[in-house]
Design a protein around this motif. Structure first.
Motif, PDB file in Angstrom:
ATOM      1  N   ASP A  26       0.830  -1.204   0.000  1.00 53.39           N
ATOM      2  CA  ASP A  26       0.000   0.000   0.000  1.00 53.39           C
ATOM      3  C   ASP A  26       0.868   1.259   0.000  1.00 53.39           C
ATOM      4  O   ASP A  26       1.712   1.449   0.879  1.00 53.39           O
ATOM      5  CB  ASP A  26      -0.896  -0.017   1.248  1.00 53.39           C
ATOM      6  N   LYS A  27       0.645   2.123  -0.986  1.00 53.44           N
ATOM      7  CA  LYS A  27       1.435   3.349  -1.107  1.00 53.44           C
ATOM      8  C   LYS A  27       1.279   4.247   0.111  1.00 53.44           C
ATOM      9  O   LYS A  27       2.245   4.863   0.574  1.00 53.44           O
ATOM     10  CB  LYS A  27       0.995   4.102  -2.365  1.00 53.44           C
ATOM     11  N   ARG A  92      -8.027   7.285  -2.306  1.00 56.88           N
ATOM     12  CA  ARG A  92      -6.781   6.592  -2.625  1.00 56.88           C
ATOM     13  C   ARG A  92      -6.090   7.142  -3.867  1.00 56.88           C
ATOM     14  O   ARG A  92      -4.861   7.148  -3.931  1.00 56.88           O
ATOM     15  CB  ARG A  92      -7.061   5.090  -2.829  1.00 56.88           C
ATOM     16  N   VAL A  93      -6.857   7.563  -4.864  1.00 56.60           N
ATOM     17  CA  VAL A  93      -6.249   7.850  -6.158  1.00 56.60           C
ATOM     18  C   VAL A  93      -6.366   9.301  -6.609  1.00 56.60           C
ATOM     19  O   VAL A  93      -5.665   9.694  -7.550  1.00 56.60           O
ATOM     20  CB  VAL A  93      -6.847   6.936  -7.249  1.00 56.60           C
ATOM     21  N   ARG A 118      -6.436  11.229   3.388  1.00 51.13           N
ATOM     22  CA  ARG A 118      -6.246  10.107   4.318  1.00 51.13           C
ATOM     23  C   ARG A 118      -7.382  10.044   5.328  1.00 51.13           C
ATOM     24  O   ARG A 118      -7.808   8.952   5.741  1.00 51.13           O
ATOM     25  CB  ARG A 118      -4.902  10.228   5.016  1.00 51.13           C
ATOM     26  N   ARG A 121     -10.269   8.402   3.581  1.00 52.99           N
ATOM     27  CA  ARG A 121     -10.096   6.956   3.531  1.00 52.99           C
ATOM     28  C   ARG A 121     -10.417   6.319   4.885  1.00 52.99           C
ATOM     29  O   ARG A 121     -11.069   5.275   4.943  1.00 52.99           O
ATOM     30  CB  ARG A 121      -8.667   6.607   3.120  1.00 52.99           C
ATOM     31  N   ILE A 185      -5.253   1.779 -12.853  1.00 49.83           N
ATOM     32  CA  ILE A 185      -4.578   2.494 -11.771  1.00 49.83           C
ATOM     33  C   ILE A 185      -3.487   1.610 -11.195  1.00 49.83           C
ATOM     34  O   ILE A 185      -3.654   0.396 -11.077  1.00 49.83           O
ATOM     35  CB  ILE A 185      -5.585   2.900 -10.672  1.00 49.83           C
ATOM     36  N   TYR A 188      -0.163  -0.422  -6.471  1.00 48.84           N
ATOM     37  CA  TYR A 188       0.173  -0.022  -5.102  1.00 48.84           C
ATOM     38  C   TYR A 188      -0.769   1.060  -4.553  1.00 48.84           C
ATOM     39  O   TYR A 188      -0.691   1.403  -3.384  1.00 48.84           O
ATOM     40  CB  TYR A 188       1.629   0.474  -5.032  1.00 48.84           C
ATOM     41  N   LYS A 189      -1.651   1.577  -5.403  1.00 46.93           N
ATOM     42  CA  LYS A 189      -2.628   2.566  -4.933  1.00 46.93           C
ATOM     43  C   LYS A 189      -3.915   1.917  -4.441  1.00 46.93           C
ATOM     44  O   LYS A 189      -4.650   2.517  -3.645  1.00 46.93           O
ATOM     45  CB  LYS A 189      -2.952   3.555  -6.063  1.00 46.93           C
ATOM     46  N   THR A 190      -4.215   0.715  -4.953  1.00 48.01           N
ATOM     47  CA  THR A 190      -5.465   0.041  -4.584  1.00 48.01           C
ATOM     48  C   THR A 190      -5.172  -1.428  -4.307  1.00 48.01           C
ATOM     49  O   THR A 190      -5.445  -2.286  -5.136  1.00 48.01           O
ATOM     50  CB  THR A 190      -6.514   0.177  -5.704  1.00 48.01           C
ATOM     51  N   ASP A 290       2.388   5.932 -13.628  1.00 40.67           N
ATOM     52  CA  ASP A 290       2.023   4.592 -13.153  1.00 40.67           C
ATOM     53  C   ASP A 290       2.800   3.516 -13.905  1.00 40.67           C
ATOM     54  O   ASP A 290       3.275   2.538 -13.314  1.00 40.67           O
ATOM     55  CB  ASP A 290       0.521   4.362 -13.315  1.00 40.67           C
ATOM     56  N   GLU A 320       3.136  13.076  -7.788  1.00 40.20           N
ATOM     57  CA  GLU A 320       3.380  11.895  -8.613  1.00 40.20           C
ATOM     58  C   GLU A 320       4.761  11.957  -9.259  1.00 40.20           C
ATOM     59  O   GLU A 320       5.456  10.936  -9.370  1.00 40.20           O
ATOM     60  CB  GLU A 320       2.295  11.780  -9.683  1.00 40.20           C
TER      61      GLU A 320
END
Length: 446
Positions: A26-27, A92-93, A118, A121, A185, A188-190, A290, A320
Motif C-alpha cells: 500500500d502506497k 486513494r487515487v 487520508r 479513507r 490504476i 500499489y494505490k489500490t 504509473d 506523482e
C-alpha cells in the motif's frame, strides 16, 4: 539461471518474491483511529471552506472531519458518500494535493494542509467494513435505465438511479466492473482487490443488474437500448490510444501503457509480468507515471519518462513526479520522439528537443537517443465506438448541462464526454449529476 534487473531483453521474474510484496505494498497505509483524531484536530472547520469548492463532488469536508474528531467516523463516511459514492477509491487515487488539500487554509500559514484524503479513507473504510449499506432504495418507479460502462461515472450514475427507485441495467465490455479503477490504476494505490470490494459494496443498494462482456456497437446498439429502456447513460470511456506518429512505432515491445497497467492489475503473480531492462515511457500524465514506477518496481534497471513540454505542463501532479523520481525514474522534459530504432524489436528511441513558439511546439535540430528494449506509449486516449447519430465536440461526446446529449433520452458522462478532466472524482460527479437529471426528467413525464 533466474532473471535479474541486469538480464537483457523483456523478461519476467527479475526480482525475489519478497521484493514484489514489498514494492507493491500500500502506497499510503491507512490512519489509525488515534492518527485520524490528531489529523482531524488540525482542521479549522472553515465557513465557506475553500476545500469544498475545490472538490469536484462538493463533499462537505469540514463536516466529515468534525464527525471524525467527535468519534463518529461512520457518520463522516455517510457525509462523504452522499456526495461521492466512490469516496473510498477517490481517497486513494485522487490528486488531493492539487484539489482540496491545495485549497486548505493551513497551506497559507504552514505549507502543510489537513490530510483530507487520508481522513476520507479512514472514514469510508470504517463504514464499508460494517454490515449493510448506508442508503435505502426509494419506492419502485417502474422505470428502467440502461447504463453503458461500469467505470466511475457509470457506477455513480447507476447507484444514484437505483437509490431513486429505478431499475438499472449496467453493461460493461470487460469481464469485471470498475473501469479504470479496476484496470487503469497502479497496483500499489489500490491493494487487496479494493476496486472489486468497492463495486460489491456499492451494489448493496439493490436494483442494479450487471452484464459483463457486452460492448456498445458490437453486442448492442444505442437504438436497441433506447427501445428497451426509459433512458440511457453512456459512460463508455476512451478505448483508443493516441499514436506516437513516429517512425518505427510498429516495432515489437512498443506497448500501450494502459494495456501494461491492466495486465499488471489482473496478474495473480507479479513475477510473471515481463518487463524490459531498459524501459522508456513516452508521456507526462498519471498513466505515464504509473507505467514508469511499476516498471521500476518490477525490476527494470533503468526507466526514463520523456515528455514533450516542460514539467509545469505535465498532467502528473508534483507529488506523482516526486514519487517517480524517488523510485529511480529519470524524467526528461522538452523532447519528442522522432523514430524508434531496432531490428524487429525496439532497441532505442531517438528524440528531438522541443521549443515553445508563438505558433506552438516545434522540434529543434538537436537530437539524442535513449536505449530501450521496451517502450510504453502514454500520450493520451481517444474515443472509440461512439454511436452513430450522436453529436461530438472535438473528439468526445458533446453534452450540455448535466450530461444531456444531442439524442433525446440519452445522457453521457466521464471520460467519453466533454467537460471532464479525466479524474475519477470528476467522473463520479458527472455520473451523479446525470442521474439526478435523468430522475427529474422521468418523473416530470409522469
Amino acid at each position: 539461471m533466474a532473471n535479474s534487473p541486469l538480464t537483457p531483453g523483456v523478461v519476467p521474474g527479475r526480482l525475489q518474491p519478497d521484493d514484489y510484496t514489498r514494492n507493491f505494498a500500500d502506497k499510503a497505509p491507512p490512519l489509525t483511529a488515534h492518527e485520524a483524531a490528531v489529523a482531524a484536530d488540525r482542521c479549522y472547520f472553515c465557513h465557506d471552506a475553500p476545500c469544498v469548492t475545490a472538490c469536484p463532488t462538493a463533499i462537505d469536508i469540514p463536516l466529515f472531519i468534525r464527525e471524525i474528531a467527535t468519534g463518529a467516523p461512520a457518520a463522516a463516511a455517510r457525509t462523504i458518500f452522499e456526495q461521492n459514492i466512490l469516496g473510498g477509491m477517490c481517497a486513494r487515487v485522487c490528486p488531493t494535493e492539487q484539489l482540496c488539500e491545495e485549497a486548505c487554509v493551513r497551506m497559507t500559514a504552514e505549507a502543510r494542509p489537513v490530510e483530507i484524503g487520508r481522513l476520507q479513507r479512514f472514514a469510508t473504510d470504517t463504514l464499508m467494513t460494517r454490515e449493510g449499506h448506508p442508503f435505502m432504495r426509494a419506492a419502485p418507479t417502474g422505470r428502467r435505465i440502461a447504463v453503458v460502462g461500469a467505470g466511475p461515472a457509470g457506477l455513480a450514475c447507476a447507484h444514484r438511479l437505483a437509490m431513486k427507485g429505478h431499475e438499472v441495467q449496467l453493461f460493461d465490455a470487460r469481464p469485471k466492473a470498475g473501469g479504470l479503477n479496476e484496470y487503469g490504476i497502479a497496483a500499489y494505490k489500490t491493494v487487496n482487490d479494493y476496486a472489486q470490494a468497492e463495486v460489491a459494496w456499492l451494489m448493496g443498494i439493490g436494483g442494479i443488474a450487471v452484464t459483463n462482456g457486452k460492448a456498445l456497437g458490437r453486442d448492442m446498439t444505442l437504438d436497441d437500448l433506447r427501445a428497451g429502456h426509459d433512458a440511457v447513460f453512456l459512460a463508455i470511456g476512451l478505448g483508443g490510444v493516441n499514436a506516437l506518429r513516429a517512425e518505427g512505432e510498429e516495432k515489437a515491445q512498443v506497448v500501450d501503457a494502459v494495456d501494461f497497467i491492466a495486465r499488471l492489475r489482473q496478474a495473480e503473480d507479479l513475477s510473471t509480468i515481463p518487463v524490459g531492462r531498459h524501459v522508456v515511457v513516452i508521456g507526462g500524465g498519471m498513466t505515464a507515471v504509473d507505467a514508469a514506477v511499476q516498471s521500476k518496481l518490477l525490476g527494470a534497471e533503468s526507466v526514463t519518462m520523456v515528455y514533450r513540454r516542460g514539467r509545469a505542463a505535465m498532467g502528473a501532479s508534483e507529488e506523482e513526479q516526486h514519487l517517480a523520481s524517488s523510485k529511480g525514474v529519470r524524467i526528461v522534459t522538452g523532447a519528442a520522439p522522432l523514430r524508434l530504432l531496432g531490428d524487429g524489436a525496439v532497441e532505442a528511441v531517438e528524440f528531438a528537443y522541443t521549443r515553445e513558439t508563438e505558433t506552438g511546439l516545434e522540434l529543434t535540430d538537436e537530437t539524442f537517443r535513449i536505449r530501450a528494449d521496451q517502450v510504453f506509449k502514454a500520450i493520451g486516449q481517444k474515443l472509440e465506438g461512439a454511436p452513430e447519430g450522436i453529436a461530438l465536440s472535438g473528439r468526445k461526446i458533446a453534452v450540455t448541462g448535466p450530461g444531456r446529449t444531442s439524442v433525446p433520452g440519452v445522457w453521457a458522462g466521464g471520460d467519453c464526454a466533454t467537460g471532464g478532466d479525466d479524474l475519477t472524482v470528476t467522473a463520479v460527479a458527472e455520473g451523479r449529476d446525470a442521474a439526478e437529471d435523468i430522475h427529474a426528467t422521468l418523473m416530470a413525464e409522469g
